[in-house]
Design a protein around this motif. Structure first.
Motif, PDB file in Angstrom:
ATOM      1  N   LEU A  62      -2.571 108.806  48.840  1.00 49.06           N
ATOM      2  CA  LEU A  62      -1.461 108.901  49.544  1.00 49.06           C
ATOM      3  C   LEU A  62      -0.214 109.786  48.064  1.00 49.06           C
ATOM      4  O   LEU A  62      -0.406 108.784  47.599  1.00 49.06           O
ATOM      5  CB  LEU A  62      -0.740 108.679  49.651  1.00 49.06           C
ATOM      6  N   LEU A  63       0.030 110.976  48.200  1.00 50.13           N
ATOM      7  CA  LEU A  63       0.604 111.763  47.046  1.00 50.13           C
ATOM      8  C   LEU A  63       1.477 112.805  47.202  1.00 50.13           C
ATOM      9  O   LEU A  63       1.327 113.665  47.415  1.00 50.13           O
ATOM     10  CB  LEU A  63      -0.511 111.998  45.849  1.00 50.13           C
ATOM     11  N   ASP A  64       2.794 111.847  47.237  1.00 49.44           N
ATOM     12  CA  ASP A  64       4.113 112.948  46.813  1.00 49.44           C
ATOM     13  C   ASP A  64       4.400 113.504  45.300  1.00 49.44           C
ATOM     14  O   ASP A  64       4.594 112.352  45.185  1.00 49.44           O
ATOM     15  CB  ASP A  64       4.671 112.794  47.801  1.00 49.44           C
ATOM     16  N   VAL A  65       4.177 114.535  45.142  1.00 45.46           N
ATOM     17  CA  VAL A  65       3.823 114.379  43.946  1.00 45.46           C
ATOM     18  C   VAL A  65       5.874 114.455  43.092  1.00 45.46           C
ATOM     19  O   VAL A  65       5.352 114.703  42.046  1.00 45.46           O
ATOM     20  CB  VAL A  65       3.369 116.281  43.374  1.00 45.46           C
ATOM     21  N   THR A  66       6.548 114.335  43.993  1.00 48.08           N
ATOM     22  CA  THR A  66       8.607 114.440  44.122  1.00 48.08           C
ATOM     23  C   THR A  66       8.260 112.489  43.633  1.00 48.08           C
ATOM     24  O   THR A  66       9.568 112.200  43.456  1.00 48.08           O
ATOM     25  CB  THR A  66       9.218 114.528  44.815  1.00 48.08           C
ATOM     26  N   SER A  67       7.185 112.217  43.824  1.00 46.81           N
ATOM     27  CA  SER A  67       7.272 110.349  44.248  1.00 46.81           C
ATOM     28  C   SER A  67       6.661 109.701  43.224  1.00 46.81           C
ATOM     29  O   SER A  67       5.671 109.856  42.228  1.00 46.81           O
ATOM     30  CB  SER A  67       7.053 109.843  45.492  1.00 46.81           C
ATOM     31  N   GLY A 104       7.344 118.821  39.743  1.00 51.83           N
ATOM     32  CA  GLY A 104       6.341 117.411  40.100  1.00 51.83           C
ATOM     33  C   GLY A 104       5.086 117.685  39.340  1.00 51.83           C
ATOM     34  O   GLY A 104       4.048 116.832  39.158  1.00 51.83           O
ATOM     35  N   GLN A 105       4.358 119.391  39.437  1.00 50.82           N
ATOM     36  CA  GLN A 105       2.915 119.216  38.403  1.00 50.82           C
ATOM     37  C   GLN A 105       3.323 119.230  37.141  1.00 50.82           C
ATOM     38  O   GLN A 105       2.378 118.388  36.743  1.00 50.82           O
ATOM     39  CB  GLN A 105       3.010 120.863  38.123  1.00 50.82           C
ATOM     40  N   VAL A 106       4.358 118.988  36.246  1.00 56.97           N
ATOM     41  CA  VAL A 106       4.301 117.829  35.367  1.00 56.97           C
ATOM     42  C   VAL A 106       4.232 116.828  34.994  1.00 56.97           C
ATOM     43  O   VAL A 106       4.600 115.961  34.097  1.00 56.97           O
ATOM     44  CB  VAL A 106       5.913 118.525  34.684  1.00 56.97           C
ATOM     45  N   ALA A 107       5.115 116.266  36.000  1.00 56.46           N
ATOM     46  CA  ALA A 107       5.350 114.590  36.412  1.00 56.46           C
ATOM     47  C   ALA A 107       4.233 114.159  36.696  1.00 56.46           C
ATOM     48  O   ALA A 107       3.202 113.274  36.290  1.00 56.46           O
ATOM     49  CB  ALA A 107       6.183 114.451  37.654  1.00 56.46           C
ATOM     50  N   VAL A 108       2.473 114.781  37.080  1.00 62.05           N
ATOM     51  CA  VAL A 108       2.019 114.275  37.357  1.00 62.05           C
ATOM     52  C   VAL A 108       0.675 114.626  36.396  1.00 62.05           C
ATOM     53  O   VAL A 108       0.137 113.959  35.812  1.00 62.05           O
ATOM     54  CB  VAL A 108       0.927 114.719  39.302  1.00 62.05           C
ATOM     55  N   THR A 109       0.496 115.568  35.847  1.00 56.25           N
ATOM     56  CA  THR A 109       0.452 116.325  34.290  1.00 56.25           C
ATOM     57  C   THR A 109       0.381 115.073  32.640  1.00 56.25           C
ATOM     58  O   THR A 109      -0.413 114.317  32.497  1.00 56.25           O
ATOM     59  CB  THR A 109       0.374 117.503  33.669  1.00 56.25           C
ATOM     60  N   GLN A 110       1.931 114.380  33.009  1.00 57.61           N
ATOM     61  CA  GLN A 110       2.498 113.532  32.148  1.00 57.61           C
ATOM     62  C   GLN A 110       1.634 112.288  32.638  1.00 57.61           C
ATOM     63  O   GLN A 110       1.280 112.228  31.296  1.00 57.61           O
ATOM     64  CB  GLN A 110       3.759 113.263  31.853  1.00 57.61           C
ATOM     65  N   ALA A 111       2.102 111.887  33.295  1.00 57.27           N
ATOM     66  CA  ALA A 111       1.002 110.496  33.795  1.00 57.27           C
ATOM     67  C   ALA A 111      -0.687 110.167  33.628  1.00 57.27           C
ATOM     68  O   ALA A 111      -0.905 109.300  33.262  1.00 57.27           O
ATOM     69  CB  ALA A 111       1.433 110.291  35.185  1.00 57.27           C
ATOM     70  N   LEU A 112      -0.555 111.627  33.582  1.00 54.42           N
ATOM     71  CA  LEU A 112      -2.561 111.589  33.641  1.00 54.42           C
ATOM     72  C   LEU A 112      -3.368 112.061  32.732  1.00 54.42           C
ATOM     73  O   LEU A 112      -4.215 111.640  31.510  1.00 54.42           O
ATOM     74  CB  LEU A 112      -3.014 112.252  34.248  1.00 54.42           C
ATOM     75  N   LEU A 113      -2.001 112.930  31.340  1.00 53.51           N
ATOM     76  CA  LEU A 113      -3.289 113.097  30.049  1.00 53.51           C
ATOM     77  C   LEU A 113      -3.373 112.175  29.244  1.00 53.51           C
ATOM     78  O   LEU A 113      -4.580 112.532  28.845  1.00 53.51           O
ATOM     79  CB  LEU A 113      -1.165 113.733  29.459  1.00 53.51           C
ATOM     80  N   PRO A 114      -3.034 111.075  29.116  1.00 56.55           N
ATOM     81  CA  PRO A 114      -3.346 109.899  28.605  1.00 56.55           C
ATOM     82  C   PRO A 114      -4.936 110.057  28.754  1.00 56.55           C
ATOM     83  O   PRO A 114      -5.734 110.245  28.256  1.00 56.55           O
ATOM     84  CB  PRO A 114      -2.679 108.519  28.366  1.00 56.55           C
ATOM     85  N   LEU A 115      -4.782 109.437  29.784  1.00 55.74           N
ATOM     86  CA  LEU A 115      -6.824 109.671  30.465  1.00 55.74           C
ATOM     87  C   LEU A 115      -7.390 110.834  30.525  1.00 55.74           C
ATOM     88  O   LEU A 115      -8.691 111.143  29.805  1.00 55.74           O
ATOM     89  CB  LEU A 115      -6.710 109.287  31.505  1.00 55.74           C
ATOM     90  N   LEU A 116      -6.771 111.994  30.802  1.00 55.03           N
ATOM     91  CA  LEU A 116      -7.513 113.380  30.004  1.00 55.03           C
ATOM     92  C   LEU A 116      -8.238 113.672  28.811  1.00 55.03           C
ATOM     93  O   LEU A 116      -9.025 114.126  28.547  1.00 55.03           O
ATOM     94  CB  LEU A 116      -6.589 114.986  30.889  1.00 55.03           C
ATOM     95  N   ILE A 117      -6.978 113.364  27.809  1.00 57.71           N
ATOM     96  CA  ILE A 117      -7.323 113.565  26.655  1.00 57.71           C
ATOM     97  C   ILE A 117      -8.441 111.969  25.943  1.00 57.71           C
ATOM     98  O   ILE A 117      -8.974 112.794  25.624  1.00 57.71           O
ATOM     99  CB  ILE A 117      -5.697 112.935  25.390  1.00 57.71           C
ATOM    100  N   ARG A 118      -8.288 110.901  26.667  1.00 62.90           N
ATOM    101  CA  ARG A 118      -9.467 109.924  26.210  1.00 62.90           C
ATOM    102  C   ARG A 118     -10.946 110.735  26.497  1.00 62.90           C
ATOM    103  O   ARG A 118     -11.425 110.397  26.097  1.00 62.90           O
ATOM    104  CB  ARG A 118      -9.388 108.760  26.681  1.00 62.90           C
ATOM    105  N   HIS A 119     -10.688 111.166  27.577  1.00 71.48           N
ATOM    106  CA  HIS A 119     -12.214 111.940  28.324  1.00 71.48           C
ATOM    107  C   HIS A 119     -12.343 113.270  28.337  1.00 71.48           C
ATOM    108  O   HIS A 119     -13.330 113.444  28.578  1.00 71.48           O
ATOM    109  CB  HIS A 119     -12.229 111.258  29.860  1.00 71.48           C
ATOM    110  N   ARG A 120     -10.736 114.448  27.263  1.00 73.42           N
ATOM    111  CA  ARG A 120     -11.520 115.175  27.062  1.00 73.42           C
ATOM    112  C   ARG A 120     -11.598 116.521  28.187  1.00 73.42           C
ATOM    113  O   ARG A 120     -12.405 117.384  28.779  1.00 73.42           O
ATOM    114  CB  ARG A 120     -12.772 116.062  25.878  1.00 73.42           C
ATOM    115  N   GLY A 121     -10.647 116.171  28.785  1.00 71.19           N
ATOM    116  CA  GLY A 121     -10.540 116.838  30.307  1.00 71.19           C
ATOM    117  C   GLY A 121     -10.400 118.387  30.354  1.00 71.19           C
ATOM    118  O   GLY A 121      -9.878 118.857  29.628  1.00 71.19           O
TER     119      GLY A 121
END
Length: 290
Positions: A59-64, A117-134
């Motif tokens: 369940l994911l509302d990108v504004t939540s 909403g896109q910026v918020a999700v990106t900010q939240a997942l960037l640490p993992l994306l950077i770690r995994h070079r995603g």
């Protein structure tokens, strides 16, 4: 373009806005190619519909903020310690009306979903994306390059997403993270139908003076949108473009989806604004009520 057709389920891809349309088709295409997909949906009924082997609805509302936080927690605590291969920012809505008549609350709702909403999700997942070079894949639109009449709010949100994608790509390149923009044109999805309903609702609330200025234009735009959608490519074909881009060893920074998108993007690049205005006006004239 080099693509991989099968992978062990050791990599996760997050797809926002996966209830229907391009998001759902992309989730299924990724699952078919061996990724474990976290498919963001807003309702339990949508979760039940998308659930399948290799597809785990969330369940994911990108504004939540709480739901975004829960997604980040789910990824950081993945029991199988899988790699976060990519985030596909697909969630979006379309709100069409002339600038004069569209209430500011609708402008804010458009930007909350399509941009913030896109910026918020990106900010939240960037640490993992950077770690995994995603990879970050932002689903923009041909409307992120060419703004048609009544598309001010929608195009504005997509222009903003295009700009932040360029900044993000240049920030993350030294860290090994790719950023790709996808620019669909006419695609057969439910979002267009919902946008038409919204446009009709806003039109019905216009004053008599505003209706005199814009009613015919709104009818033409609705008719044009219906035609583009009917003639557009399938969501499944659009999904293949997205997944091929994601799995390419050296992806381009941008991909258009559909012949109409490719034509509009090239026109916007090579002809003057005045010439493009004339082409747009002539096309809309074909859809004006008799």
């Amino acid at each position: 373009m080099s693509t991989q057709t099968s992978l062990p389920v050791r990599e996760i891809v997050v797809v926002t806005g996966a209830s229907t349309g391009i998001g759902a088709a992309t989730a299924r295409e990724l699952a078919k190619r061996g990724f474990h997909v976290l498919a963001g949906v807003r309702r339990d009924v949508d979760a039940a519909a998308i659930r399948a082997p290799n597809i785990e609805p969330v369940l994911l509302d990108v504004t939540s903020e709480p739901e975004i936080g829960a997604l980040a927690k789910r990824l950081s605590e993945d029991p199988e310690r899988r790699v976060l291969r990519a985030l596909i920012n697909n969630a979006g809505i379309a709100i069409n009306a002339p600038v004069e008549v569209l209430p500011l609350s609708e402008w804010r709702r458009q930007f909350d979903v399509n941009f913030f909403g896109q910026v918020a999700v990106t900010q939240a997942l960037l640490p993992l994306l950077i770690r995994h070079r995603g990879t970050v894949v932002n689903i923009s639109s041909v409307g992120g390059k060419v703004a048609l009449p009544t598309y001010g709010a929608y195009a504005g949100s997509k222009f903003a997403l295009e700009g932040v994608s360029d900044a993000l790509r240049r920030e993350l390149a030294p860290l090994g993270v790719k950023v790709i923009v996808i620019e669909p044109g006419g695609v057969k999805t439910e979002m267009t139908g919902r946008g038409i309903v919204t446009a009709e609702r806003i039109t019905s609330k216009m004053s008599d003076e505003q209706r005199g200025r814009y009613a015919a234009l709104m009818q033409a735009i609705i008719s044009q949108a219906e035609t583009f959608t009917r003639k557009g490519m399938s969501a499944e074909d659009a999904a293949k473009v997205i997944v091929n881009a994601l799995t390419s060893k050296r992806p381009r920074t941008r991909y258009t989806v559909g012949r109409d998108a490719a034509i509009f993007v090239r026109l916007a690049r090579w002809i003057s604004d005045r010439m493009l205005d004339g082409l747009v006006a002539r096309d809309i004239k074909n859809y004006l009520p008799a």
